[in-house]
Design a protein around this motif. Structure first.
Motif, PDB file in Angstrom:
ATOM      1  N   THR A  14       0.818  -1.221   0.000  1.00 37.78           N
ATOM      2  CA  THR A  14       0.000   0.000   0.000  1.00 37.78           C
ATOM      3  C   THR A  14       0.849   1.268   0.000  1.00 37.78           C
ATOM      4  O   THR A  14       0.438   2.293   0.532  1.00 37.78           O
ATOM      5  CB  THR A  14      -0.912   0.002   1.244  1.00 37.78           C
ATOM      6  OG1 THR A  14      -0.062   0.023   2.406  1.00 37.78           O
ATOM      7  CG2 THR A  14      -1.819  -1.200   1.305  1.00 37.78           C
ATOM      8  N   SER A  46      -1.832  -5.137   3.115  1.00 40.10           N
ATOM      9  CA  SER A  46      -0.656  -4.494   3.677  1.00 40.10           C
ATOM     10  C   SER A  46       0.055  -5.514   4.557  1.00 40.10           C
ATOM     11  O   SER A  46      -0.604  -6.277   5.274  1.00 40.10           O
ATOM     12  CB  SER A  46      -1.077  -3.287   4.514  1.00 40.10           C
ATOM     13  OG  SER A  46       0.031  -2.825   5.245  1.00 40.10           O
ATOM     14  N   SER A  48       1.757  -4.640   6.988  1.00 39.71           N
ATOM     15  CA  SER A  48       1.823  -4.100   8.352  1.00 39.71           C
ATOM     16  C   SER A  48       0.521  -4.303   9.124  1.00 39.71           C
ATOM     17  O   SER A  48       0.551  -4.688  10.286  1.00 39.71           O
ATOM     18  CB  SER A  48       2.238  -2.626   8.344  1.00 39.71           C
ATOM     19  OG  SER A  48       1.448  -1.897   7.445  1.00 39.71           O
ATOM     20  N   SER A  49      -0.637  -4.048   8.485  1.00 42.60           N
ATOM     21  CA  SER A  49      -1.885  -4.260   9.211  1.00 42.60           C
ATOM     22  C   SER A  49      -3.091  -4.201   8.282  1.00 42.60           C
ATOM     23  O   SER A  49      -3.039  -3.596   7.204  1.00 42.60           O
ATOM     24  CB  SER A  49      -2.071  -3.200  10.307  1.00 42.60           C
ATOM     25  OG  SER A  49      -2.387  -1.962   9.701  1.00 42.60           O
ATOM     26  N   ARG A  52      -4.235  -0.610   7.781  1.00 41.80           N
ATOM     27  CA  ARG A  52      -3.514   0.114   6.723  1.00 41.80           C
ATOM     28  C   ARG A  52      -4.154  -0.212   5.354  1.00 41.80           C
ATOM     29  O   ARG A  52      -4.356   0.683   4.524  1.00 41.80           O
ATOM     30  CB  ARG A  52      -2.032  -0.278   6.760  1.00 41.80           C
ATOM     31  CG  ARG A  52      -1.206   0.219   5.619  1.00 41.80           C
ATOM     32  CD  ARG A  52      -0.949   1.732   5.627  1.00 41.80           C
ATOM     33  NE  ARG A  52      -0.599   2.187   4.281  1.00 41.80           N
ATOM     34  CZ  ARG A  52      -1.206   3.147   3.602  1.00 41.80           C
ATOM     35  NH1 ARG A  52      -2.214   3.828   4.126  1.00 41.80           N
ATOM     36  NH2 ARG A  52      -0.830   3.472   2.386  1.00 41.80           N
ATOM     37  N   SER A  55      -7.423   1.712   5.032  1.00 40.02           N
ATOM     38  CA  SER A  55      -7.279   3.152   4.752  1.00 40.02           C
ATOM     39  C   SER A  55      -6.777   3.364   3.316  1.00 40.02           C
ATOM     40  O   SER A  55      -7.153   4.324   2.655  1.00 40.02           O
ATOM     41  CB  SER A  55      -6.412   3.846   5.801  1.00 40.02           C
ATOM     42  OG  SER A  55      -5.063   3.687   5.510  1.00 40.02           O
ATOM     43  N   PHE A  56      -5.963   2.435   2.808  1.00 42.48           N
ATOM     44  CA  PHE A  56      -5.535   2.492   1.403  1.00 42.48           C
ATOM     45  C   PHE A  56      -6.747   2.409   0.467  1.00 42.48           C
ATOM     46  O   PHE A  56      -6.887   3.195  -0.476  1.00 42.48           O
ATOM     47  CB  PHE A  56      -4.561   1.340   1.116  1.00 42.48           C
ATOM     48  CG  PHE A  56      -4.251   1.145  -0.345  1.00 42.48           C
ATOM     49  CD1 PHE A  56      -3.243   1.875  -0.956  1.00 42.48           C
ATOM     50  CD2 PHE A  56      -4.971   0.236  -1.114  1.00 42.48           C
ATOM     51  CE1 PHE A  56      -2.963   1.701  -2.309  1.00 42.48           C
ATOM     52  CE2 PHE A  56      -4.698   0.055  -2.465  1.00 42.48           C
ATOM     53  CZ  PHE A  56      -3.688   0.795  -3.057  1.00 42.48           C
TER      54      PHE A  56
END
Ligand SMILES: NC(=O)c1ccc[n+]([C@@H]2O[C@H](COP(=O)([O-])OP(=O)(O)OC[C@H]3O[C@@H](n4cnc5c(N)ncnc54)[C@H](OP(=O)(O)O)[C@@H]3O)[C@@H](O)[C@H]2O)c1
Length: 396
Positions: A14, A46, A48-49, A52, A55-56
Motif C-alpha cells: 500500500t 498491507s 503491516s496491518s 492500513r 485506509s488504502f
C-alpha cells in the motif's frame, strides 16, 4: 457492441506507487478510448496491518465491498482476484511474486522486476508451470508515445538505429532526504541505488528502440562497460553510466551504440533537453519530459523535416476534481499518471490467454536483468545474500 469485460485486481502493498497505480486503474477506460475492458479493485493487502489496507482502499476510492487484508498470504488466497499488482520494494519482488505464483495468480510486478536475472528466470519457470500471466510493470513501454516511437523506427523513417542516448536522473537531495540510510533508494536491504530504481528507464528506452524493434531472431544482448559511483561508500549506487554495444548484422545497419545514464544526486534537468535521443542514418527522434513519463516527441529528418508531437495524458479531465501523481508530484486536475495503459495490456493478456506483456516479454526482461547484473558486477555493487537468493521462501 459487446459489453466490456471486468478484470478484478488485488493490490499487494500500500505504498506510494500502489496509490498512484490504483487511482489510474479506476479511471474509466473510455477516457483513453478503451471500450472492451473495465478494471475493479476487489482487494488490497498491507504487510503491516489490515487497518492500513482499509485506509488504502478508502484513499483510492475503491468499492466499499473490496477486501482488506493484513498479510500478503491472505491476499493471494482470495479466489476473486484475476491479477495481483505487486508494488513492494524490489528486494521483495522475488519472494512476493513467488508467493502469488504458487497460489496460481496472474501477476503484474513493478520494476525493477527482481534483484538479479536468476530470480527473474525462476519466476518465469514458475509462471510457465502455473500457466499464468507474469508481466514486468514497465508502464512507459505501453504509452502511445512509445508505440509511436517504435513504429517510426520499424517503418524505417530514421533509417537503421545507430545510437541511442538515454538518461533518467532525478534530483533527490540524498543528504537531506536519505540521511538515515533507511530509505529504499539507498538501503541495500531494499535493493537501493539509482541503477535498479531509475536506470531501468534509461535501459528501457535503449532496449525498446535498439533491441525490441529488431526482428526477434536478430536480437542479440549487448556488450556492457559500466562506471558506478557508490553513495557515500554504501552498497547502493548514486550515479551509474553505461556504454552498450548491440551487435547487429552489417546488412541490417551494423552494431548499435548506446549510452545509459542515471543518478539521484545531480541537480534538476533542463526540460528543453531531451533525456532520450534515438539516432539513425536518416534522422533522429527526441523524447522530452521525464524518461519514465515522457510527454513530447520531435522527429528531425536529414531532409529538413521536423515533426513535433504532444502526447497529453488522458483522464477524467478538467472540472472532475480528480487528482493523481506520485508522492508530491501532483498532475493537473483530471490528468492521469499513465499507468492505466500497462493495466489495460495486463487485462487484455489475461482475457486473451497470453502469459507475457505484449511490448516487454520474458526474454527481454531477463536480458535486461542480465545487463544490470553485469553493470553491478563491474561496479562491485552487491546486495545482502537474503535478497539476492533464489531460495523460496526466505524471510526478509
Ligand atoms: N512504475 C513506477 O512509476 C514506479 C514509481 C515508483 C516506484 N516504483 C516501484 O514500486 C516499488 C515500490 O515503490 P514505492 O515508491 O511505492 O515504495 P514505498 O512507498 O516505500 O512502498 C513500498 C511498500 O511496500 C511494502 N513493504 C513490504 N515490506 C517492506 C519493507 N521491508 N520495507 C518497506 N516497504 C515494505 C509496504 O507496504 P505495506 O505496509 O502495505 O505492506 C510499503 O508501503 C519499487 O519496486 C519501485 O521501483 C515504480
Amino acid at each position: 457492441m459487446a459489453s466490456p469485460k471486468t478484470i478484478r485486481w488485488g493490490i499487494l502493498a500500500t505504498g506510494a506507487i500502489s496509490v498512484t497505480f490504483t487511482k489510474d486503474l479506476l479511471v474509466d477506460p473510455i477516457t483513453r478510448g478503451v471500450s472492451n475492458i473495465k478494471h475493479t479493485v476487489v482487494a488490497a493487502a498491507s504487510s503491516s496491518s489490515k487497518i492500513r489496507a482499509e485506509s488504502f482502499l478508502r484513499e483510492c476510492d475503491c468499492d466499499a465491498s473490496a477486501a482488506a487484508y493484513g498479510s500478503y498470504e491472505e491476499l493471494v488466497r482470495d479466489p476473486n482476484i484475476d491479477i495481483v499488482y505487486i508494488a513492494t520494494p524490489h528486494s521483495h519482488h522475488y519472494q512476493n511474486a513467488m508467493l502469488a505464483l504458487e497460489a496460481g495468480k496472474n501477476i503484474l510486478c513493478e520494476k525493477a522486476f527482481t534483484i538479479n536475472a536468476e530470480q527473474a528466470k525462476k519466476l518465469v519457470a514458475k509462471a510457465k508451470e502455473k500457466n499464468v500471466l507474469l508481466m514486468e510493470a514497465v508502464w512507459t513501454r505501453y504509452f502511445p508515445l512509445s508505440v509511436y516511437v517504435r513504429e517510426t523506427i520499424q517503418n524505417g523513417v530514421i533509417g537503421p538505429v545507430s545510437r541511442v542516448i538515454a538518461d533518467n536522473s532525478v534530483p533527490m537531495d540524498p543528504t537531506v532526504n536519505f540521511a538515515d540510510g533507511k530509505h529504499r533508494m539507498v538501503n541495500p536491504d531494499l535493493g537501493g541505488g539509482a541503477l535498479l530504481d531509475l536506470g531501468i528507464y534509461s535501459l528501457t528506452w535503449i532496449f525498446q528502440t535498439a533491441y525490441h524493434t529488431q526482428e526477434p531472431g536478430l536480437r542479440q544482448p549487448p556488450e556492457v562497460l559500466a562506471a558506478v559511483k557508490k553513495y557515500r561508500g554504501s552498497a547502493a549506487d548514486e550515479t551509474t553510466t553505461v556504454l552498450l554495444n548491440f551487435p547487429r548484422p552489417e546488412s541490417a545497419g551494423g552494431d548499435i551504440h548506446a549510452i545509459a545514464t542515471t543518478s539521484f544526486s545531480l541537480a534538476g534537468p533542463d526540460s528543453s533537453i531531451p533525456p532520450v535521443r534515438i539516432q539513425g542514418t536518416k534522422g533522429e527522434i527526441q523524447v522530452f519530459g521525464a524518461a519514465p513519463r515522457p510527454s513530447h516527441t520531435k522527429l528531425i529528418l536529414a531532409d529538413g523535416t521536423i515533426e513535433e508531437k504532444a502526447w497529453p495524458q488522458p483522464g477524467p479531465g478538467k472540472g472532475s476534481n480528480w487528482f493523481n501523481g506520485y508522492l508530491h508530484w501532483a498532475h493537473a486536475e483530471g490528468e492521469g499518471q499513465g499507468m492505466f495503459w500497462e493495466a489495460d495490456e495486463a487485462a487484455s493478456a489475461v482475457l486473451e490467454g497470453r502469459k507475457e506483456g505484449k511490448y516487454l516479454g520474458w526474454e527481454e526482461t531477463i536480458t535486461i536483468m542480465e545487463v544490470m547484473d553485469e553493470i553491478r558486477r563491474q561496479g562491485d555493487l552487491k546486495y545482502p545474500d537474503k535478497i539476492e537468493t533464489t531460495e523460496y521462501p526466505t524471510a526478509l
